[in-house]
Enzyme design. Structure first.
Site, PDB file in Angstrom:
ATOM      1  N   TYR A 264       0.728  10.816  16.049  1.00  0.00           N
ATOM      2  CA  TYR A 264       1.357   9.983  15.011  1.00  0.00           C
ATOM      3  C   TYR A 264       1.867   8.737  15.700  1.00  0.00           C
ATOM      4  O   TYR A 264       1.817   7.584  15.329  1.00  0.00           O
ATOM      5  CB  TYR A 264       2.141  10.747  14.151  1.00  0.00           C
ATOM      6  CG  TYR A 264       3.324   9.882  13.194  1.00  0.00           C
ATOM      7  CD1 TYR A 264       2.766   9.411  12.243  1.00  0.00           C
ATOM      8  CD2 TYR A 264       4.742   9.684  13.778  1.00  0.00           C
ATOM      9  CE1 TYR A 264       3.601   8.759  11.363  1.00  0.00           C
ATOM     10  CE2 TYR A 264       5.555   8.845  12.845  1.00  0.00           C
ATOM     11  CZ  TYR A 264       4.842   8.498  11.802  1.00  0.00           C
ATOM     12  OH  TYR A 264       5.759   7.521  10.875  1.00  0.00           O
TER      13      TYR A 264
ATOM     14  N   THR B 265       0.861  -1.223  -0.008  1.00  0.00           N
ATOM     15  CA  THR B 265      -0.007   0.017   0.181  1.00  0.00           C
ATOM     16  C   THR B 265       0.857   1.214  -0.070  1.00  0.00           C
ATOM     17  O   THR B 265       2.017   1.294   0.458  1.00  0.00           O
ATOM     18  CB  THR B 265      -1.020   0.142   1.281  1.00  0.00           C
ATOM     19  OG1 THR B 265      -0.335   0.067   2.509  1.00  0.00           O
ATOM     20  CG2 THR B 265      -1.870  -1.037   1.172  1.00  0.00           C
TER      21      THR B 265
ATOM     22  N   SER C 230       2.485   2.798  -2.306  1.00  0.00           N
ATOM     23  CA  SER C 230       3.836   2.388  -3.127  1.00  0.00           C
ATOM     24  C   SER C 230       4.076   3.073  -4.350  1.00  0.00           C
ATOM     25  O   SER C 230       4.746   2.685  -5.080  1.00  0.00           O
ATOM     26  CB  SER C 230       3.970   0.929  -3.333  1.00  0.00           C
ATOM     27  OG  SER C 230       2.521   0.288  -3.941  1.00  0.00           O
TER      28      SER C 230
ATOM     29  N   SER D  50       7.513   2.451  13.090  1.00  0.00           N
ATOM     30  CA  SER D  50       8.364   3.660  13.070  1.00  0.00           C
ATOM     31  C   SER D  50       8.830   3.839  14.341  1.00  0.00           C
ATOM     32  O   SER D  50       8.525   3.111  15.333  1.00  0.00           O
ATOM     33  CB  SER D  50       7.725   5.117  12.892  1.00  0.00           C
ATOM     34  OG  SER D  50       8.382   6.010  13.164  1.00  0.00           O
TER      35      SER D  50
ATOM     36  N   GLY E 288       8.537   7.016  -2.373  1.00  0.00           N
ATOM     37  CA  GLY E 288       9.017   6.843  -1.088  1.00  0.00           C
ATOM     38  C   GLY E 288       9.348   5.527  -0.675  1.00  0.00           C
ATOM     39  O   GLY E 288       9.814   4.705  -1.455  1.00  0.00           O
ATOM     40  N   ILE E 289       9.263   5.138   0.561  1.00  0.00           N
ATOM     41  CA  ILE E 289       9.483   3.908   1.246  1.00  0.00           C
ATOM     42  C   ILE E 289       8.828   2.578   0.513  1.00  0.00           C
ATOM     43  O   ILE E 289       9.218   1.660   0.061  1.00  0.00           O
ATOM     44  CB  ILE E 289       9.475   3.767   2.934  1.00  0.00           C
ATOM     45  CG1 ILE E 289      10.196   4.654   3.320  1.00  0.00           C
ATOM     46  CG2 ILE E 289       9.368   2.213   3.243  1.00  0.00           C
ATOM     47  CD1 ILE E 289      10.273   4.788   5.090  1.00  0.00           C
ATOM     48  N   GLY E 290       7.465   3.133   0.268  1.00  0.00           N
ATOM     49  CA  GLY E 290       6.689   1.967  -0.352  1.00  0.00           C
ATOM     50  C   GLY E 290       7.118   1.642  -1.711  1.00  0.00           C
ATOM     51  O   GLY E 290       7.043   0.352  -2.049  1.00  0.00           O
TER      52      GLY E 290
END
Length: 264
Positions: free
Chosen positions: A154, A13, A15, A141, A18-20
């Site tokens: 967050y 998800t 994606s 995180s 970035g990281i995805g």
């Protein structure tokens, strides 16, 4: 170690960047058929074209859906009815003083950061369990364990993912399905680059140097002494999705550069 995911279908998800995106690339590079997800058709098609330029042999599909509510999650499940690997990466973040953060903000973070993963995991787990193999990874995180005073909403949502992943792992114990959380620290993602764009323009520093300065100023406990790359985070996720990680479940896998100052 040769990680191969040939014949596996993976959904990552958020994606399209970035990281995805790095996770999608890592899984595709290991042979999985990867469904790229983002909020718009334009973003997922652009990400697919970009990834194919880097990995021409990659097997890619797209599935646009906004996961900030139940309806969007249902749309995604209808578009992608079954997967072997689910990476719950979708999330939002931003600073806000606790006393000025209203219920609507808390709810938005809870729906996107937590409930999207709940809804998708609940939908895809039964088939994984029946097949005797599956992988679910929640992108948490270091803020889950090192709650930022300026982003309590967050941090709480990311802490919830640790409980969620551990609980689901216990629920499907012995099934051949593993469930883990990955905890990135400061990472040179698209979002971080956008956040420091003005500073880079003003100082002429590179993204890497600004990242190092940020870590030294705001995460001085880091033993890496720099921000991670998105590829370094993706490497951990790909491993957690592999056959080689079959004995790792219910774990909180840190890619935080040692920011969280403990030894377990």
């Amino acid at each position: 170690m040769n990680i191969t995911l040939e014949g596996k279908k993976a959904l990552v998800t958020a994606s399209s960047g970035g990281i995805g995106y790095a996770i999608a690339k890592g899984l595709a590079g290991s042979g999985a058929t990867v469904f790229i997800n983002g909020r718009s058709e334009h973003s997922v098609l652009a990400a697919k074209d970009r990834l194919l330029a880097e990995l021409p042999e990659a097997s890619l599909r797209t599935a646009a859906a906004d996961l900030s509510g139940a309806a969007g999650c249902e749309n995604l499940i209808r578009a992608v009815p079954e997967v072997d690997i689910l990476v719950n990466n979708a999330g939002i973040y931003g600073a806000g003083d606790f006393f000025e953060t209203g219920d609507e903000v808390w709810d938005a973070y809870w729906q996107m950061n937590v409930m999207s993963g709940v809804r998708l995991s609940r939908a895809y787990l039964p088939a994984m369990r029946d097949n005797g193999w599956g992988r679910i990874v929640f992108i948490s995180s270091e803020s889950a364990r090192n709650i930022p005073a300026d982003m309590i909403h967050y941090g709480v949502s990311k802490t919830a993912l640790l409980a969620l992943s551990r609980g689901i792992a216990k629920r499907v114990a012995g099934s051949g399905v593993t469930v883990n959380a990955v905890l990135p620290g400061p990472t040179l993602s698209d979002g971080f680059e956008a956040m420091v764009a003005d500073e880079m323009a003003r100082t002429g520093k590179s993204l890497e140097q600004v990242g190092r300065d940020f870590v030294r100023a705001h995460r001085p406990s880091s033993v890496l002494d720099r921000a991670s790359s998105v590829e370094e985070v993706a490497n951990m996720v790909v491993y957690a999705c592999s056959e080689q990680a079959s004995a790792t479940s219910g774990a909180a896998l840190r890619v935080d550069g040692g920011v969280v100052d403990d030894i377990v």
